[in-house]
Design an enzyme around this catalytic site. Structure first.
Site, PDB file in Angstrom:
ATOM      1  N   ILE A 249      -7.260  -5.053  12.231  1.00  0.00           N
ATOM      2  CA  ILE A 249      -6.363  -4.283  13.088  1.00  0.00           C
ATOM      3  C   ILE A 249      -6.823  -2.818  13.138  1.00  0.00           C
ATOM      4  O   ILE A 249      -6.730  -2.166  14.170  1.00  0.00           O
ATOM      5  CB  ILE A 249      -4.902  -4.356  12.554  1.00  0.00           C
ATOM      6  CG1 ILE A 249      -4.439  -5.819  12.397  1.00  0.00           C
ATOM      7  CG2 ILE A 249      -3.947  -3.571  13.444  1.00  0.00           C
ATOM      8  CD1 ILE A 249      -4.327  -6.615  13.658  1.00  0.00           C
ATOM      9  N   GLY A 250      -7.346  -2.340  12.034  1.00  0.00           N
ATOM     10  CA  GLY A 250      -7.857  -0.968  12.022  1.00  0.00           C
ATOM     11  C   GLY A 250      -6.758   0.081  11.966  1.00  0.00           C
ATOM     12  O   GLY A 250      -6.870   1.147  12.567  1.00  0.00           O
TER      13      GLY A 250
ATOM     14  N   ASN B 288      -1.834   3.538   0.546  1.00  0.00           N
ATOM     15  CA  ASN B 288      -2.844   2.512   0.848  1.00  0.00           C
ATOM     16  C   ASN B 288      -4.232   3.105   0.684  1.00  0.00           C
ATOM     17  O   ASN B 288      -4.717   3.840   1.541  1.00  0.00           O
ATOM     18  CB  ASN B 288      -2.632   2.010   2.281  1.00  0.00           C
ATOM     19  CG  ASN B 288      -3.680   0.983   2.692  1.00  0.00           C
ATOM     20  OD1 ASN B 288      -4.446   0.488   1.852  1.00  0.00           O
ATOM     21  ND2 ASN B 288      -3.727   0.659   3.968  1.00  0.00           N
TER      22      ASN B 288
ATOM     23  N   CYS C 100      -7.615  -0.290   2.651  1.00  0.00           N
ATOM     24  CA  CYS C 100      -7.834  -1.016   3.908  1.00  0.00           C
ATOM     25  C   CYS C 100      -9.329  -1.224   4.157  1.00  0.00           C
ATOM     26  O   CYS C 100     -10.084  -0.255   4.225  1.00  0.00           O
ATOM     27  CB  CYS C 100      -7.223  -0.269   5.084  1.00  0.00           C
ATOM     28  SG  CYS C 100      -7.433  -1.183   6.613  1.00  0.00           S
TER      29      CYS C 100
HETATM   30  C1  LIG Z   1      -2.293  -8.445  10.352  1.00  0.00           C
HETATM   31  C2  LIG Z   1      -2.275  -7.703   9.040  1.00  0.00           C
HETATM   32  C3  LIG Z   1      -2.148  -6.316   9.032  1.00  0.00           C
HETATM   33  C4  LIG Z   1      -2.112  -5.617   7.820  1.00  0.00           C
HETATM   34  N1  LIG Z   1      -1.960  -4.257   7.837  1.00  0.00           N
HETATM   35  C5  LIG Z   1      -1.858  -3.563   6.656  1.00  0.00           C
HETATM   36  C6  LIG Z   1      -1.611  -2.156   6.650  1.00  0.00           C
HETATM   37  O1  LIG Z   1      -1.450  -1.508   7.697  1.00  0.00           O
HETATM   38  N2  LIG Z   1      -1.540  -1.534   5.445  1.00  0.00           N
HETATM   39  C7  LIG Z   1      -1.669  -2.204   4.246  1.00  0.00           C
HETATM   40  O2  LIG Z   1      -1.578  -1.575   3.181  1.00  0.00           O
HETATM   41  N3  LIG Z   1      -1.883  -3.555   4.229  1.00  0.00           N
HETATM   42  C8  LIG Z   1      -1.975  -4.240   5.397  1.00  0.00           C
HETATM   43  N4  LIG Z   1      -2.182  -5.598   5.385  1.00  0.00           N
HETATM   44  C9  LIG Z   1      -2.347  -6.300   4.082  1.00  0.00           C
HETATM   45  C10 LIG Z   1      -1.054  -6.975   3.614  1.00  0.00           C
HETATM   46  O3  LIG Z   1      -0.036  -6.025   3.386  1.00  0.00           O
HETATM   47  C11 LIG Z   1      -1.299  -7.796   2.325  1.00  0.00           C
HETATM   48  O4  LIG Z   1      -1.737  -6.924   1.306  1.00  0.00           O
HETATM   49  C12 LIG Z   1      -2.336  -8.893   2.527  1.00  0.00           C
HETATM   50  O5  LIG Z   1      -2.225  -9.484   3.803  1.00  0.00           O
HETATM   51  C13 LIG Z   1      -2.257  -9.990   1.457  1.00  0.00           C
HETATM   52  O6  LIG Z   1      -1.014 -10.646   1.474  1.00  0.00           O
HETATM   53  P1  LIG Z   1      -0.755 -12.046   2.246  1.00  0.00           P
HETATM   54  O7  LIG Z   1      -1.818 -12.986   1.830  1.00  0.00           O
HETATM   55  O8  LIG Z   1       0.629 -12.445   1.842  1.00  0.00           O
HETATM   56  O9  LIG Z   1      -0.850 -11.715   3.715  1.00  0.00           O
HETATM   57  C14 LIG Z   1      -2.225  -6.320   6.589  1.00  0.00           C
HETATM   58  C15 LIG Z   1      -2.357  -7.721   6.612  1.00  0.00           C
HETATM   59  C16 LIG Z   1      -2.380  -8.416   7.810  1.00  0.00           C
HETATM   60  C17 LIG Z   1      -2.515  -9.920   7.787  1.00  0.00           C
END
Ligand SMILES: Cc1cc2nc3c(=O)[nH]c(=O)nc-3n(C[C@H](O)[C@H](O)[C@H](O)COP(=O)(O)O)c2cc1C
Length: 314
Positions: A71-72, A127, A130
């Site tokens: 997503i960036g 964070n 990322c």
């Molecule tokens: C589509 C998407 C967008 C994400 N955006 C962020 C973000 O903006 N900031 C962040 O700290 N983590 C972001 N994450 C990471 C999640 O918060 C989480 O740490 C990661 O997906 C692992 O958990 P899960 O397996 O339950 O998804 C994003 C994950 C996904 C799938």
């Protein structure tokens, strides 16, 4: 009655289930789909100083047991969040933990200061993990000195809880957790996504625009559990366990390993109400098993007779 609440720093949360950053927008879109006052709180999409468009499409691809996203850090920017999203969230009494990202330490500080003066934020998640943008904090998250510096500086800016979000894309995540702890973080959360990729064999092109992206979902749960295990054995501050949690049983595994609380990410895309179901499921598990306080489950992993290779690192 089962006690579900717990404290981080001086803040008491209703229960130990939260939605993870980036998987629930700013907590407003899903207002009709679920009651966020039933969970511990919402970690917002990462907020940066200026609005960001993020990476070009395609930026999400489904794999056998998880998502790869790039997503960036697309987001509306901290000012628009404060003027347009926060007032609504305050009305609905949802607990908001603002997730902050930036390209420089100064940017992290400016975002935090703006949020601090806005009122309505309960805690901050920093964070530094990322994987999808050069300036997405991974430079801080993979460098011990930078992790120390950023923690020390943001710590001075607020008395609210500071949670450092760590990346699994390092050799020993426990080293980073120790540094965060020693510089005053109240908690750490892990894991953010693992670097992954997928290829279209017909076109021989990567399936997402940035070639590699962040892998999340059920595929990463075993890795996440091992990283949480490593960290809970290395620090005293609370750990939020994240990674592939899709049901009550998954959440219980993280609590047993030692996470004080959990965050649900990718599973929200399948069922936006999943975090409420998991919070209820944990309570029911306690009732069924005569457990008076969810905290009594935390860190109860029985390794008698097992030998951990990780322990020799700590
Ligand atoms: C589509 C998407 C967008 C994400 N955006 C962020 C973000 O903006 N900031 C962040 O700290 N983590 C972001 N994450 C990471 C999640 O918060 C989480 O740490 C990661 O997906 C692992 O958990 P899960 O397996 O339950 O998804 C994003 C994950 C996904 C799938």
């Amino acid at each position: 009655m089962v006690k579900t609440s717990f404290k981080i720093g001086n803040v008491e949360f209703k229960n130990r289930v939260f939605v993870a950053s980036g998987t629930f927008g700013y907590g407003d879109e899903a207002r009709e789909l679920f009651d966020a006052t039933k969970i511990g709180g919402i970690f917002t999409k990462s907020l940066t100083l200026k609005p960001r468009k993020g990476n070009p499409p395609p930026r999400i691809v489904e794999t056998a047991s998880g998502l790869i996203n790039s997503i960036g850090l697309a987001n509306i920017g901290v000012e628009k969040f404060i003027s347009e999203k926060l007032p609504l969230l305050k009305q609905s009494e949802v607990v908001i933990i603002a997730n902050i990202a930036g390209g420089t330490i100064d940017e992290y500080c400016k975002v935090l200061e703006k949020l601090e003066s806005a009122n309505g934020i309960t805690a901050y998640e920093i964070n530094i993990s990322c994987p999808n943008v050069k300036e997405g904090g991974l430079n801080f998250g993979t460098d011990l000195k930078a992790t120390a510096e950023i923690t020390k500086i943001v710590r001075r800016l607020t008395s609210k809880p500071i949670i450092l979000k760590l990346t699994p894309n390092v050799t020993r995540v426990s080293e980073f957790a120790k540094v965060a702890e020693s510089e005053g973080a109240d908690a750490v959360s892990l894991i953010n996504t693992l670097v992954g990729m997928a290829v279209n064999v017909k076109t021989r092109k990567p399936k997402i625009s940035t070639v590699t992206g962040g892998l999340s979902g059920p595929a990463i749960k075993p890795v996440a559990l091992a990283k949480v295990y490593e960290v809970v054995n290395a620090v005293k501050i609370p750990v939020f366990g994240i990674g592939g949690i899709a049901n009550t049983n998954d959440a219980l595994e993280f609590l047993i390993v030692g996470a004080k609380a959990v965050q649900i990410g990718t599973a929200n895309f399948i069922n936006p109400n999943i975090s409420v179901s998991i919070a209820n499921g944990i309570e029911k598990f306690c009732l069924d098993n005569g457990i008076a306080d969810v905290g009594m489950i935390v860190g109860t992993l029985d390794t008698t007779g097992n030998e951990s290779v990780l322990k020799s690192w700590l």
